[in-house]
Design a protein around this motif. Structure first.
Motif, PDB file in Angstrom:
ATOM      1  N   THR A  65       0.744  -1.344   0.120  1.00 14.24           N
ATOM      2  CA  THR A  65       0.191   0.044   0.077  1.00 14.24           C
ATOM      3  C   THR A  65       0.840   1.381  -0.073  1.00 14.24           C
ATOM      4  O   THR A  65       0.763   2.233  -0.782  1.00 14.24           O
ATOM      5  N   ARG A  66       1.843   1.361   0.915  1.00 12.55           N
ATOM      6  CA  ARG A  66       2.712   2.381   0.926  1.00 12.55           C
ATOM      7  C   ARG A  66       3.518   2.625  -0.439  1.00 12.55           C
ATOM      8  O   ARG A  66       3.609   3.848  -0.962  1.00 12.55           O
ATOM      9  N   ARG A  67       3.806   1.688  -1.132  1.00 14.50           N
ATOM     10  CA  ARG A  67       4.705   1.692  -2.254  1.00 14.50           C
ATOM     11  C   ARG A  67       3.480   2.331  -3.461  1.00 14.50           C
ATOM     12  O   ARG A  67       4.161   3.071  -4.091  1.00 14.50           O
ATOM     13  N   ILE A  68       2.576   1.689  -3.471  1.00 14.74           N
ATOM     14  CA  ILE A  68       1.623   2.092  -4.491  1.00 14.74           C
ATOM     15  C   ILE A  68       1.147   3.614  -4.354  1.00 14.74           C
ATOM     16  O   ILE A  68       1.039   4.258  -5.174  1.00 14.74           O
ATOM     17  N   MET A  69       0.807   4.235  -3.043  1.00 15.18           N
ATOM     18  CA  MET A  69       0.583   5.321  -3.001  1.00 15.18           C
ATOM     19  C   MET A  69       1.818   6.442  -3.140  1.00 15.18           C
ATOM     20  O   MET A  69       1.335   7.515  -3.277  1.00 15.18           O
ATOM     21  N   ALA A  70       3.075   5.927  -3.142  1.00 14.63           N
ATOM     22  CA  ALA A  70       4.049   6.438  -3.528  1.00 14.63           C
ATOM     23  C   ALA A  70       4.268   6.716  -4.907  1.00 14.63           C
ATOM     24  O   ALA A  70       5.009   7.762  -5.356  1.00 14.63           O
ATOM     25  N   THR A  71       3.877   5.789  -5.686  1.00 21.11           N
ATOM     26  CA  THR A  71       4.333   5.785  -7.223  1.00 21.11           C
ATOM     27  C   THR A  71       3.352   6.066  -7.940  1.00 21.11           C
ATOM     28  O   THR A  71       3.321   6.617  -9.027  1.00 21.11           O
ATOM     29  N   ARG A  72       2.158   5.243  -7.785  1.00 18.57           N
ATOM     30  CA  ARG A  72       0.944   5.371  -8.641  1.00 18.57           C
ATOM     31  C   ARG A  72      -0.422   5.424  -7.764  1.00 18.57           C
ATOM     32  O   ARG A  72      -1.039   4.181  -7.599  1.00 18.57           O
ATOM     33  N   PRO A  73      -0.851   6.365  -7.303  1.00 17.71           N
ATOM     34  CA  PRO A  73      -1.635   6.455  -6.089  1.00 17.71           C
ATOM     35  C   PRO A  73      -3.049   5.819  -6.755  1.00 17.71           C
ATOM     36  O   PRO A  73      -3.661   6.185  -7.844  1.00 17.71           O
ATOM     37  N   THR A  74      -3.776   4.820  -6.164  1.00 13.35           N
ATOM     38  CA  THR A  74      -4.695   4.114  -6.469  1.00 13.35           C
ATOM     39  C   THR A  74      -5.881   3.748  -5.413  1.00 13.35           C
ATOM     40  O   THR A  74      -5.239   3.491  -4.184  1.00 13.35           O
ATOM     41  N   PRO A  75      -7.104   4.057  -5.304  1.00 13.47           N
ATOM     42  CA  PRO A  75      -7.971   3.737  -4.187  1.00 13.47           C
ATOM     43  C   PRO A  75      -7.802   2.404  -3.988  1.00 13.47           C
ATOM     44  O   PRO A  75      -7.655   1.317  -4.607  1.00 13.47           O
ATOM     45  N   ILE A  76      -7.388   2.017  -2.549  1.00 11.12           N
ATOM     46  CA  ILE A  76      -7.187   0.610  -1.850  1.00 11.12           C
ATOM     47  C   ILE A  76      -8.148   0.333  -1.064  1.00 11.12           C
ATOM     48  O   ILE A  76      -8.610   0.870  -0.046  1.00 11.12           O
ATOM     49  N   VAL A  77      -8.710  -0.970  -1.151  1.00 10.56           N
ATOM     50  CA  VAL A  77      -9.808  -1.437  -0.195  1.00 10.56           C
ATOM     51  C   VAL A  77      -8.875  -2.525   0.481  1.00 10.56           C
ATOM     52  O   VAL A  77      -8.727  -3.500  -0.513  1.00 10.56           O
ATOM     53  N   VAL A  78      -8.887  -2.539   1.775  1.00  9.48           N
ATOM     54  CA  VAL A  78      -8.041  -3.697   2.414  1.00  9.48           C
ATOM     55  C   VAL A  78      -9.088  -4.895   2.416  1.00  9.48           C
ATOM     56  O   VAL A  78     -10.273  -4.682   3.067  1.00  9.48           O
ATOM     57  N   ILE A  79      -8.865  -6.081   2.016  1.00  4.62           N
ATOM     58  CA  ILE A  79      -9.506  -7.188   2.450  1.00  4.62           C
ATOM     59  C   ILE A  79      -8.798  -7.859   3.627  1.00  4.62           C
ATOM     60  O   ILE A  79      -7.647  -8.535   3.536  1.00  4.62           O
ATOM     61  N   ALA A  80      -9.386  -7.948   5.026  1.00  4.13           N
ATOM     62  CA  ALA A  80      -8.923  -8.471   5.893  1.00  4.13           C
ATOM     63  C   ALA A  80      -9.514  -9.505   6.977  1.00  4.13           C
ATOM     64  O   ALA A  80     -10.552  -9.774   6.691  1.00  4.13           O
ATOM     65  N   ASP A  81      -8.924 -10.371   7.498  1.00  5.67           N
ATOM     66  CA  ASP A  81      -9.564 -11.374   8.421  1.00  5.67           C
ATOM     67  C   ASP A  81      -9.733 -10.729   9.683  1.00  5.67           C
ATOM     68  O   ASP A  81      -8.685 -10.183  10.290  1.00  5.67           O
ATOM     69  N   SER A  82     -10.916 -10.702  10.097  1.00  8.50           N
ATOM     70  CA  SER A  82     -11.381  -9.814  11.078  1.00  8.50           C
ATOM     71  C   SER A  82     -11.146 -10.423  12.506  1.00  8.50           C
ATOM     72  O   SER A  82     -11.079  -9.917  13.410  1.00  8.50           O
ATOM     73  N   VAL A  83     -10.539 -11.592  12.506  1.00  4.71           N
ATOM     74  CA  VAL A  83     -10.434 -12.356  13.973  1.00  4.71           C
ATOM     75  C   VAL A  83      -9.110 -12.471  14.421  1.00  4.71           C
ATOM     76  O   VAL A  83      -8.808 -12.880  15.317  1.00  4.71           O
ATOM     77  N   GLU A  84      -8.011 -12.184  13.262  1.00  2.72           N
ATOM     78  CA  GLU A  84      -6.725 -12.466  13.648  1.00  2.72           C
ATOM     79  C   GLU A  84      -6.221 -10.695  14.260  1.00  2.72           C
ATOM     80  O   GLU A  84      -5.953  -9.840  13.262  1.00  2.72           O
ATOM     81  N   ASP A  85      -5.629 -10.586  15.359  1.00 11.00           N
ATOM     82  CA  ASP A  85      -5.169  -9.425  15.928  1.00 11.00           C
ATOM     83  C   ASP A  85      -3.975  -8.743  15.210  1.00 11.00           C
ATOM     84  O   ASP A  85      -4.057  -7.625  14.949  1.00 11.00           O
ATOM     85  N   SER A  86      -2.899  -9.822  14.757  1.00 16.38           N
ATOM     86  CA  SER A  86      -2.157  -9.201  13.779  1.00 16.38           C
ATOM     87  C   SER A  86      -2.384  -8.752  12.386  1.00 16.38           C
ATOM     88  O   SER A  86      -2.115  -7.586  12.105  1.00 16.38           O
TER      89      SER A  86
END
Length: 352
Positions: A65-86
């Motif tokens: 995400t950091r690198r995309i926002m630094a080089t070719r900014p694009t809307p990003i939707v994070v897909i995450a496992d909601s039960v894992e703390d990490s």
């Protein structure tokens, strides 16, 4: 709208491609298994929005995400496992790095929650594809093409001089980094309790509160019904529940009907503060899509409370604050970096 899927699990990658194919407004630009592959292909694929897994081999979703926002900014939707703390912690930091929202990973099509999760993924991808983003921005200085923010907007009326008793803050899209900036600008000795509404999937609210607790000096926790407020503590509305200030300064958490399509709703919180704190309330409306909070902030201003809306120059999405400005609900309209110092000044008011 062209969607790039970045997901290392073949099963989830196939599920996401099926979900995207069901929506005629979405087109699959590509489905890749790693951050390295996404970074190498993004200029060629030129997606309108990216579905980003957070637990990737090699370069993880946060760094991608950091690198995309630094080089070719694009809307990003994070897909995450909601039960894992990490995973939750990485997801929240990805929002701070420039991702726009976080949604739950799809599960097997036979699972009872599949249709709801699939619908939410498509909705978020469509909405976020339309959000303009720019090269990795320092919070408060993005949107250089927008109207520059004055130090303070002119006031239609003087602010109240009553000593405040409670601060209510609300945000939606772009909210986590904005809240980290504003609440992070308050000292651990901040003399008021803070009530907070953030629009986010219910599965992520505990993780969001835990993440915010780790990046700001104040103590942050999910609000409980009937809880007494303490100064210097932040109380976050639970997932899919309204948060209100009740009589006697006790918190109310309820499953009342959504207001303006939202639960929790900023307007519900602000209206409760207007009723029970009146001129002792402070209301702040930050970045977000839609109009939630504007009417409630107006109620707070009419009741004599101090009200603030984020200025267009810093808002990731100038929707909710713009609605408040149109209603003349905000006594101050400030860029993000000026909000916390203003709140500190307001909190230091003494009884008149």
């Amino acid at each position: 709208m062209r969607v790039l899927v970045v997901e290392d699990s073949l099963v989830v990658r196939i599920l996401l491609t099926h979900i995207i194919a069901r929506d005629p407004r979405l087109e699959l630009a590509g489905a890749l298994e790693s951050g390295e592959a996404a970074l190498a292909a993004i200029e060629t694929l030129r997606p309108d929005v990216i579905s980003m897994d957070i637990r990737l081999p090699g370069i993880d979703g946060l760094e991608t995400t950091r690198r995309i926002m630094a080089t070719r900014p694009t809307p990003i939707v994070v897909i995450a496992d909601s039960v894992e703390d990490s995973s939750l912690k990485i997801s929240m930091n990805a929002l701070r790095a420039g991702a726009l929202s976080v949604v739950e990973k799809p599960v097997a099509t036979t699972n009872d929650g599949y249709e709801a999760v699939a619908g939410e993924i498509c909705t978020q991808l469509r909405i976020m594809a339309a959000v303009p983003v720019i090269r990795r921005r320092p919070i408060g200085s993005e949107w250089g093409a927008r109207r520059a923010a004055p130090a303070f907007e002119p006031l239609a009326s003087p602010e109240p001089d009553t000593a405040p008793s409670v601060l209510a803050v609300a945000a939606s899209t772009g909210g986590p980094p904005a809240l980290a900036k504003v609440i992070g600008g308050l000292t651990a000795e901040f003399p008021l309790p803070v009530l907070l509404v953030q629009h986010m999937g219910a599965a992520f609210m505990d993780g969001f509160a835990s993440w915010l607790d780790g990046v700001v000096p104040l103590s942050v926790s999910v609000a409980r019904d009937g809880q007494s407020m303490l100064a210097g503590h932040v109380y976050v509305a639970p997932g899919d529940r309204h948060l209100e200030l009740g009589p006697g300064g006790l918190l109310r958490v309820s499953d009342g009907a959504p207001v303006g399509g939202q639960r929790p709703a900023a307007t519900v919180l602000f209206r409760s503060v207007a009723r029970h704190a009146g001129p002792q309330g402070i209301g702040v409306l930050l970045t977000g899509m839609g109009e939630d909070g504007a009417q409630g902030l107006l109620d707070m201003r009419k009741s004599g409370g101090a009200t603030v809306a984020e200025h267009e120059s810093s808002a990731v999405v100038y929707g909710m604050p713009a609605a408040a400005v149109r209603l003349n609900a905000a006594a101050r309209v400030l860029p993000l970096e000026q909000v916390a110092p203003h709140l500190v000044r307001l909190a230091q008011r003494k009884p008149s």
